[in-house]
Design a protein around this motif. Structure first.
Motif, PDB file in Angstrom:
ATOM      1  N   ILE A  11     -12.807  13.170 -21.904  1.00 36.82           N
ATOM      2  CA  ILE A  11     -11.478  13.668 -21.544  1.00 36.82           C
ATOM      3  C   ILE A  11     -11.210  15.007 -22.219  1.00 36.82           C
ATOM      4  CG2 ILE A  11      -9.043  13.023 -21.411  1.00 36.82           C
ATOM      5  CD1 ILE A  11     -10.161  10.156 -22.391  1.00 36.82           C
ATOM      6  N   LYS A  12     -10.716  15.955 -21.445  1.00 36.11           N
ATOM      7  CA  LYS A  12     -10.382  17.280 -21.996  1.00 36.11           C
ATOM      8  C   LYS A  12      -9.016  17.209 -22.674  1.00 36.11           C
ATOM      9  CE  LYS A  12     -13.625  20.028 -19.964  1.00 36.11           C
ATOM     10  NZ  LYS A  12     -14.793  19.851 -20.799  1.00 36.11           N
ATOM     11  N   THR A  13      -8.857  18.004 -23.737  1.00 38.08           N
ATOM     12  CA  THR A  13      -7.590  17.949 -24.482  1.00 38.08           C
ATOM     13  C   THR A  13      -6.378  18.294 -23.614  1.00 38.08           C
ATOM     14  OG1 THR A  13      -8.487  19.965 -25.453  1.00 38.08           O
ATOM     15  CG2 THR A  13      -8.064  18.171 -26.943  1.00 38.08           C
ATOM     16  N   GLY A  14      -6.538  19.242 -22.684  1.00 40.53           N
ATOM     17  CA  GLY A  14      -5.418  19.631 -21.825  1.00 40.53           C
ATOM     18  C   GLY A  14      -4.828  18.418 -21.095  1.00 40.53           C
ATOM     19  N   LYS A  15      -5.705  17.580 -20.579  1.00 45.50           N
ATOM     20  CA  LYS A  15      -5.263  16.380 -19.849  1.00 45.50           C
ATOM     21  C   LYS A  15      -4.539  15.415 -20.785  1.00 45.50           C
ATOM     22  CE  LYS A  15      -7.985  15.709 -15.812  1.00 45.50           C
ATOM     23  NZ  LYS A  15      -8.814  14.807 -15.053  1.00 45.50           N
ATOM     24  N   ILE A  16      -5.067  15.326 -22.020  1.00 47.05           N
ATOM     25  CA  ILE A  16      -4.445  14.411 -22.987  1.00 47.05           C
ATOM     26  C   ILE A  16      -3.004  14.856 -23.270  1.00 47.05           C
ATOM     27  CG2 ILE A  16      -4.541  13.534 -25.367  1.00 47.05           C
ATOM     28  CD1 ILE A  16      -7.592  13.885 -25.222  1.00 47.05           C
ATOM     29  N   TYR A  17      -2.826  16.165 -23.468  1.00 46.27           N
ATOM     30  CA  TYR A  17      -1.487  16.665 -23.781  1.00 46.27           C
ATOM     31  C   TYR A  17      -0.529  16.410 -22.612  1.00 46.27           C
ATOM     32  CZ  TYR A  17      -3.811  19.011 -27.701  1.00 46.27           C
ATOM     33  OH  TYR A  17      -4.529  19.272 -28.838  1.00 46.27           O
ATOM     34  N   THR A  18      -1.019  16.619 -21.380  1.00 43.11           N
ATOM     35  CA  THR A  18      -0.154  16.385 -20.212  1.00 43.11           C
ATOM     36  C   THR A  18       0.268  14.921 -20.148  1.00 43.11           C
ATOM     37  OG1 THR A  18      -1.409  18.099 -19.088  1.00 43.11           O
ATOM     38  CG2 THR A  18       0.009  16.735 -17.712  1.00 43.11           C
ATOM     39  N   ARG A  19      -0.703  14.018 -20.324  1.00 44.07           N
ATOM     40  CA  ARG A  19      -0.369  12.588 -20.248  1.00 44.07           C
ATOM     41  C   ARG A  19       0.569  12.195 -21.399  1.00 44.07           C
ATOM     42  NH1 ARG A  19      -2.510   7.965 -17.541  1.00 44.07           N
ATOM     43  NH2 ARG A  19      -3.194   9.542 -16.080  1.00 44.07           N
ATOM     44  N   TYR A  20       0.328  12.777 -22.554  1.00 47.77           N
ATOM     45  CA  TYR A  20       1.200  12.526 -23.723  1.00 47.77           C
ATOM     46  C   TYR A  20       2.640  12.940 -23.408  1.00 47.77           C
ATOM     47  CZ  TYR A  20       3.556  14.132 -27.985  1.00 47.77           C
ATOM     48  OH  TYR A  20       4.499  14.401 -28.943  1.00 47.77           O
ATOM     49  N   GLU A  21       2.797  14.107 -22.770  1.00 46.68           N
ATOM     50  CA  GLU A  21       4.154  14.581 -22.431  1.00 46.68           C
ATOM     51  C   GLU A  21       4.844  13.626 -21.459  1.00 46.68           C
ATOM     52  OE1 GLU A  21       3.622  18.633 -21.157  1.00 46.68           O
ATOM     53  OE2 GLU A  21       3.294  19.310 -23.227  1.00 46.68           O
ATOM     54  N   GLU A  22       4.056  13.103 -20.511  1.00 47.94           N
ATOM     55  CA  GLU A  22       4.635  12.126 -19.572  1.00 47.94           C
ATOM     56  C   GLU A  22       5.106  10.873 -20.311  1.00 47.94           C
ATOM     57  OE1 GLU A  22       1.556  13.496 -16.020  1.00 47.94           O
ATOM     58  OE2 GLU A  22       1.389  11.468 -16.849  1.00 47.94           O
ATOM     59  N   LEU A  23       4.286  10.445 -21.259  1.00 50.52           N
ATOM     60  CA  LEU A  23       4.652   9.247 -22.021  1.00 50.52           C
ATOM     61  C   LEU A  23       5.911   9.501 -22.856  1.00 50.52           C
ATOM     62  CD1 LEU A  23       1.134   7.992 -23.229  1.00 50.52           C
ATOM     63  CD2 LEU A  23       2.675   6.828 -21.640  1.00 50.52           C
TER      64      LEU A  23
END
Ligand SMILES: Nc1ncnc2c1ncn2[C@@H]1O[C@H](COP(=O)(O)OP(=O)(O)OP(=O)(O)O)[C@@H](O)[C@H]1O
Ligand SMILES: [Mg+2]
Length: 340
Positions: free
Chosen positions: A280-292
């Motif tokens: 998983i790329k960090t960019g995707k992690i940050y986006t999903r984190y923001e959704e959460l």
């Protein structure tokens, strides 16, 4: 049908047994610290997670009445660590002091009284200004009455994480905690099971499955406890296999209790993304984190902070990361979830 759990206490990860199995060699140098007349010593305990570093230290120093235990996961700056050291020396200090005031107090309090300072999970402190603290502790006026115990499970050694001048005044004696074999893991867990479970309620094959899957004793304890809690008959191999994933989640949740809500959200984001892809790329992690964050009504933290928090998850071995440098985005990471 009977509940296999007689007493859950011996399966709690913070339960300190009366005897530690096969760690006498590692224990000895720690026990020597309590004899007052020796020269000051610096020990560096190193080994994978769940190999007994923390408990061997507590066990060996049980009788020493002047010890300051600093869990650096929570006390991860020089300032916080100094406050915690002073707490161990019965001196509560408020915020608002200068670091040098706290240093002076530590010197005053350690004058002529032999003291052991334990910095557990020191890597968290070394992410910040831990090097300055180590340099101070190894050079302070009362150095001769203070022993240092540094504990780490980081894959990179201490030398590469601190400055040369700090390392040369530290000159630590290294104590390696080798990983347990499956057989040793079995011996340790069976002893706990005997105390915690009703007779004949654990199948040998079930425990063998656990000990051949993980040699991290903390994971094994969570697994046994969860298996016992989720059956009202004998703990079988297939039951243990069924609850494997959930038991690891319990272990991870327990580890994350020491951290913030945002560490937990970040970890949840990675777990959710892991279902879709392996790396998983960090960019995707940050986006999903923001959704959460939105879903849970939490404010989002900056990418900079999140990058530090990802490093924390990596240090506790909940994730693995591969770093890529350069390019327009500077440093990026490919992240993998660690599972059992
Ligand atoms: N030799 C042993 N005999 C009995 N119990 C043990 C032994 N080694 C570890 N344990 C138990 O395993 C659990 C984990 O030990 P501990 O927390 O000391 O590991 P650690 O190396 O400090 O792990 P971490 O790096 O994750 O902090 C504890 O419950 C401890 O009592
Ligand atoms: Mg530990």
């Amino acid at each position: 049908m009977t509940d296999p759990l007689k007493d859950p206490t011996p399966l709690q990860p913070n339960y300190l047994p009366e005897n530690l199995y096969n760690r006498q060699e590692e224990q000895k140098p720690l026990e020597n610290l309590t004899s007052d007349n020796s020269a000051p010593q610096n020990l560096f305990l190193h080994g994978p997670r769940g190999t007994g570093k923390t408990h061997v230290t507590h066990f060996a120093l049980e009788k020493s009445d002047r010890k300051c235990y600093v869990p650096c996961t929570q006390h991860d700056t020089q300032y916080k660590a100094l406050k915690q050291i002073l707490r161990g020396l019965n001196e509560e200090v408020n915020d608002g002091h200068h670091t040098s005031d706290l240093q002076r107090k530590v010197v005053e309090k350690t004058k002529a009284v032999h003291t052991v300072i334990i910095l557990d999970d020191i890597d968290f402190l070394l992410l910040n200004d831990g090097d300055d603290l180590l340099y101070f502790l190894t050079r302070m006026e009362t150095r001769n009455s203070v022993d240092l115990v540094l504990i780490s499970s980081n894959h990179t050694g201490l030398k590469s994480q601190i400055e040369e001048r700090t390392y040369s005044s530290l000159q630590p004696q290294r104590i390696n905690f080798e990983p347990y074999t499956a057989e040793e893991t079995y011996q340790i867990l069976v002893e706990r099971a005997r105390k915690a479970l009703v007779n004949q309620s654990l199948q040998k094959a079930a425990l063998t499955y656990i000990t051949s899957t993980t040699q991290n004793i903390s994971v094994g304890l969570h697994w046994l406890k969860h298996a016992a809690e989720t059956t009202d008959s004998v703990i079988t191999e297939s039951h243990v296999q069924q609850v494997q994933k959930k038991a690891y989640e319990k272990y991870a949740a327990n580890l994350l209790n020491r951290f913030t809500e945002h560490h937990r959200l970040l970890y949840q984001a990675i777990r959710e993304l892991d279902v879709e892809e392996n790396t998983i790329k960090t960019g995707k992690i940050y986006t999903r984190y923001e959704e959460l964050c939105k879903a849970y009504n939490e404010n989002t933290l900056s990418k900079r902070r999140l990058s530090d928090y990802l490093k924390h998850l990596e240090l506790v071995d909940l994730i693995e990361a591969e770093y890529h440098y350069g390019g327009s985005k500077g440093k990026t990471r490919d992240v993998n979830l660690v599972t059992l």
